[in-house]
Motif scaffolding. Structure first.
Motif, PDB file in Angstrom:
ATOM      1  N   UNK A 442       0.838  -1.192   0.000  1.00  0.00           N
ATOM      2  CA  UNK A 442       0.000   0.000   0.000  1.00  0.00           C
ATOM      3  C   UNK A 442       0.877   1.246   0.000  1.00  0.00           C
ATOM      4  N   UNK A 443       0.623   2.146  -0.929  1.00  0.00           N
ATOM      5  CA  UNK A 443       1.398   3.380  -1.034  1.00  0.00           C
ATOM      6  C   UNK A 443       0.473   4.557  -1.320  1.00  0.00           C
ATOM      7  N   UNK A 444       1.027   5.757  -1.220  1.00  0.00           N
ATOM      8  CA  UNK A 444       0.291   6.962  -1.580  1.00  0.00           C
ATOM      9  C   UNK A 444       1.222   8.153  -1.639  1.00  0.00           C
ATOM     10  N   UNK A 445       0.695   9.290  -2.021  1.00  0.00           N
ATOM     11  CA  UNK A 445       1.422  10.555  -1.979  1.00  0.00           C
ATOM     12  C   UNK A 445       0.861  11.388  -0.830  1.00  0.00           C
ATOM     13  N   UNK A 446       1.737  12.058  -0.095  1.00  0.00           N
ATOM     14  CA  UNK A 446       1.306  12.844   1.060  1.00  0.00           C
ATOM     15  C   UNK A 446       0.440  14.024   0.614  1.00  0.00           C
ATOM     16  N   UNK A 447      -0.660  14.228   1.335  1.00  0.00           N
ATOM     17  CA  UNK A 447      -1.541  15.350   1.032  1.00  0.00           C
ATOM     18  C   UNK A 447      -2.113  15.912   2.323  1.00  0.00           C
ATOM     19  N   UNK A 448      -2.692  17.098   2.234  1.00  0.00           N
ATOM     20  CA  UNK A 448      -3.424  17.725   3.321  1.00  0.00           C
ATOM     21  C   UNK A 448      -4.885  17.880   2.906  1.00  0.00           C
ATOM     22  N   UNK A 449      -5.758  18.032   3.901  1.00  0.00           N
ATOM     23  CA  UNK A 449      -7.200  18.272   3.664  1.00  0.00           C
ATOM     24  C   UNK A 449      -7.887  17.101   2.980  1.00  0.00           C
ATOM     25  N   UNK A 450      -7.457  15.876   3.260  1.00  0.00           N
ATOM     26  CA  UNK A 450      -8.090  14.723   2.612  1.00  0.00           C
ATOM     27  C   UNK A 450      -9.589  14.698   2.892  1.00  0.00           C
ATOM     28  N   UNK A 451     -10.356  14.451   1.856  1.00  0.00           N
ATOM     29  CA  UNK A 451     -11.818  14.361   1.851  1.00  0.00           C
ATOM     30  C   UNK A 451     -12.491  15.717   1.982  1.00  0.00           C
ATOM     31  N   UNK A 452     -11.733  16.788   1.849  1.00  0.00           N
ATOM     32  CA  UNK A 452     -12.328  18.111   1.740  1.00  0.00           C
ATOM     33  C   UNK A 452     -12.829  18.326   0.317  1.00  0.00           C
ATOM     34  N   UNK A 453     -13.660  19.329   0.149  1.00  0.00           N
ATOM     35  CA  UNK A 453     -14.105  19.712  -1.193  1.00  0.00           C
ATOM     36  C   UNK A 453     -12.912  20.129  -2.049  1.00  0.00           C
ATOM     37  N   UNK A 454     -11.878  20.677  -1.377  1.00  0.00           N
ATOM     38  CA  UNK A 454     -10.628  21.025  -2.056  1.00  0.00           C
ATOM     39  C   UNK A 454      -9.468  20.571  -1.185  1.00  0.00           C
ATOM     40  N   UNK A 455      -8.450  19.975  -1.817  1.00  0.00           N
ATOM     41  CA  UNK A 455      -7.329  19.368  -1.107  1.00  0.00           C
ATOM     42  C   UNK A 455      -6.015  19.947  -1.637  1.00  0.00           C
ATOM     43  N   UNK A 456      -4.902  19.531  -1.033  1.00  0.00           N
ATOM     44  CA  UNK A 456      -3.621  20.015  -1.532  1.00  0.00           C
ATOM     45  C   UNK A 456      -2.534  18.971  -1.354  1.00  0.00           C
ATOM     46  N   UNK A 457      -1.553  19.003  -2.271  1.00  0.00           N
ATOM     47  CA  UNK A 457      -0.381  18.141  -2.182  1.00  0.00           C
ATOM     48  C   UNK A 457       0.790  18.869  -2.839  1.00  0.00           C
ATOM     49  N   UNK A 458       1.955  18.230  -2.890  1.00  0.00           N
ATOM     50  CA  UNK A 458       3.135  18.843  -3.464  1.00  0.00           C
ATOM     51  C   UNK A 458       3.325  18.485  -4.927  1.00  0.00           C
ATOM     52  N   UNK A 459       3.786  19.438  -5.723  1.00  0.00           N
ATOM     53  CA  UNK A 459       3.976  19.183  -7.156  1.00  0.00           C
ATOM     54  C   UNK A 459       5.063  18.145  -7.411  1.00  0.00           C
ATOM     55  N   UNK A 460       6.141  18.176  -6.622  1.00  0.00           N
ATOM     56  CA  UNK A 460       7.237  17.233  -6.855  1.00  0.00           C
ATOM     57  C   UNK A 460       6.784  15.787  -6.721  1.00  0.00           C
ATOM     58  N   UNK A 461       5.835  15.564  -5.806  1.00  0.00           N
ATOM     59  CA  UNK A 461       5.404  14.190  -5.554  1.00  0.00           C
ATOM     60  C   UNK A 461       4.627  13.595  -6.723  1.00  0.00           C
ATOM     61  N   UNK A 462       4.035  14.435  -7.549  1.00  0.00           N
ATOM     62  CA  UNK A 462       3.359  13.919  -8.745  1.00  0.00           C
ATOM     63  C   UNK A 462       4.378  13.189  -9.618  1.00  0.00           C
ATOM     64  N   UNK A 463       5.509  13.817  -9.817  1.00  0.00           N
ATOM     65  CA  UNK A 463       6.570  13.198 -10.616  1.00  0.00           C
ATOM     66  C   UNK A 463       7.163  11.987  -9.912  1.00  0.00           C
ATOM     67  N   UNK A 464       7.327  12.068  -8.589  1.00  0.00           N
ATOM     68  CA  UNK A 464       7.826  10.905  -7.846  1.00  0.00           C
ATOM     69  C   UNK A 464       6.917   9.700  -8.070  1.00  0.00           C
ATOM     70  N   UNK A 465       5.611   9.921  -8.028  1.00  0.00           N
ATOM     71  CA  UNK A 465       4.667   8.828  -8.215  1.00  0.00           C
ATOM     72  C   UNK A 465       4.751   8.225  -9.601  1.00  0.00           C
ATOM     73  N   UNK A 466       4.781   9.072 -10.611  1.00  0.00           N
ATOM     74  CA  UNK A 466       4.867   8.575 -11.989  1.00  0.00           C
ATOM     75  C   UNK A 466       6.164   7.811 -12.208  1.00  0.00           C
TER      76      UNK A 466
END
Length: 487
Positions: A442-466
């Motif tokens: 099980x893995x994921x990318x770190x984020x804040x405000x999970x399950x909010x109408x609007x959430x946030x994460x880091x741009x670098x992690x998008x590339x890390x995931x890909x």
């Protein structure tokens, strides 16, 4: 450029625009903006797969597969599997799978949604999943989903997405709720969360003769299954207009509300993604991008594995549906591709599944909510989730293999364990590990405000995931061969 103060020694500071904002993170924003419902998320993923040369299959017909082939199929239009057979694959070869989900907490329109009260037309909605529902107040909302329409003597489904705000759930003014800042924002989901669509006065001015009574709901018939008796005529008109059909061609629908404010790259250094549905369209996006990237790599021609991305619906409500991860879908697909039960059993032992779902990043305002030694940070890489009680499916073996793969491409990895005095969420990982017997991490990318109408994460992690998932597809078989578990 930030203007300097009058102090001569202070240099002007040019704030860099992250490369992510115009590449991977920017592509994700386009993906999430096009995907306000699971149906749209699947359609967007399918468009990417088709552009990369993947051919459509249907579960209703036999499959003729060959090594080097690239395929996809959908179920319920809200779940999609994309897979590519390595150049050296033969029946009984293993599967390298990234699995995520297409659904997010949202408000869904009820089967009988028309509400009229005190001069307002409201829409009855149902809470889907475990959302932070207070964040849906005072947002500019619209509708998206799947509609069944008449086409001559037949019927077909069409996707609808209204790209303008047509509803809003207004909060109560502080002058009428003086204790809200002391006692918290308390509301009743049934009576206080209904979005306002229009006023009765304006709705009556727009109702065609013979279609709809007071409040714009109910009418002379024509639409199937009593749809005109169940929903405001004004709402049906908006749907029909968006689809380019007459109102009486609309026979049923599955619609959710979404925030019309699109995703954005933000922060002083353009280092954050601000968007709805990060959980879990981010992992759906990174998994799909990685699969597409991997089939252009030289390793694909010699890979004995099947490279697969599986995007399920209904994870947020337990996955127990025909299109959810708790269905027989994954096992059926493995058996169908492998051609026999015996070969499917062999394939599973050569396989690994990455359950990809967003992770809880450490919150600077609530650091006590994380265990001291397991505090994932934004930009610090992919998070491996661990839980001794199997709320996550990670084992030492699956974690080790993924870390070895990450080292090959320099992707940083983090660990997460929930505090022992708090409950732990779960994912499709344990469900799929149980139903298939496949090694799972099980893995994921770190984020804040999970399950909010609007959430946030880091741009670098998008590339890390890909990058991690791409290398997982490219090298899993080789890395797996280096580990002897005496089985």
């Amino acid at each position: 450029r930030v203007r300097c103060s009058s102090v001569p020694s202070v240099c002007c500071l040019q704030l860099p625009t992250s490369a992510m904002s115009s590449s991977d993170a920017g592509k994700f924003v386009e993906f999430v903006d096009a995907s306000p419902s699971p149906f749209h998320a699947v359609a967007t993923a399918v468009s990417k797969l088709e552009a990369a040369g993947f051919s459509r299959l249907t579960e209703k017909e036999p499959w003729a597969l060959e090594a080097g082939g690239k395929y996809y199929f959908t179920r319920n239009e809200s779940t999609v599997f994309g897979f590519a057979l390595g150049g050296k694959w033969v029946p009984g070869g293993g599967f390298s799978i990234v699995a995520a989900h297409t659904d997010s907490p949202c408000l869904k329109i009820k089967p009988r949604s028309a509400r009229s009260k005190l001069g307002y037309l409201s829409v009855g909605v149902e809470c889907y999943g475990g959302g932070l529902w207070h964040t849906w107040f005072d947002r500019d909302l619209s509708i998206a989903g799947r509609v069944i329409v008449r086409d001559g003597d037949a019927f077909q489904t069409k996707l609808v997405k209204v790209d303008r705000p047509i509803m809003r759930v207004p909060t109560l003014a502080i002058h009428l709720n003086r204790s809200v800042n002391d006692k918290g924002f308390l509301f009743n989901k049934e009576t206080h969360l209904a979005p306002i669509l229009a006023t009765e006065v304006k709705a009556q001015l727009g109702v065609p003769a013979g279609a709809g009574g007071a409040g714009g709901a109910g009418g002379a018939g024509g639409a199937g299954a009593g749809v005109e008796m169940n929903h405001h005529s004004l709402l049906l008109d908006i749907i029909a207009s968006e689809l380019g059909v007459d109102r009486d061609a609309v026979h049923d629908f599955e619609l959710c509300l979404f925030d019309t404010q699109g995703g954005a790259i933000g922060g002083a250094h353009n280092e954050f993604v601000f968007a709805p549905r990060l959980d879990n369209l981010m992992m759906s996006f990174t998994g799909t991008e990685a699969l597409i990237n991997s089939v252009t790599d030289a390793s694909f021609a010699t890979d004995p594995q099947i490279r697969m991305v599986a995007l399920f619906d209904n994870e947020e409500v337990g996955s127990s549906s025909m299109m959810g991860a708790a269905s027989s879908m994954m096992s059926e697909v493995i058996a169908r591709i492998s051609t026999t039960a015996a070969l499917a059993s062999l394939a599973i032992k050569k396989s690994m599944l990455v359950s990809a779902d967003m992770a809880h990043g450490i919150h600077p305002n609530y650091p006590e909510k994380h265990e001291d030694k397991h505090r994932p940070e934004l930009h610090k890489g992919v998070v491996i989730k661990n839980n001794a009680n199997q709320r996550y499916a990670t084992t030492a073996v699956s974690s080790f293999l993924l870390k070895q793969i990450a080292k090959r491409v320099g992707v940083p990895m983090q660990e997460f364990v929930v505090r022992q005095d708090m409950g732990c969420g779960s994912t499709i990982g344990p469900i799929l590990a149980t139903s298939t017997g496949m090694r799972t991490v099980d893995v994921g990318l770190a984020q804040l405000s999970m399950h909010s109408c609007r959430e946030m994460c880091g741009t670098d992690d998008v590339t890390h995931g890909i990058n991690l998932f791409t290398e997982f597809y490219n090298s899993f078989a080789a890395v797996d061969a280096t580990l002897d578990t005496h089985e």
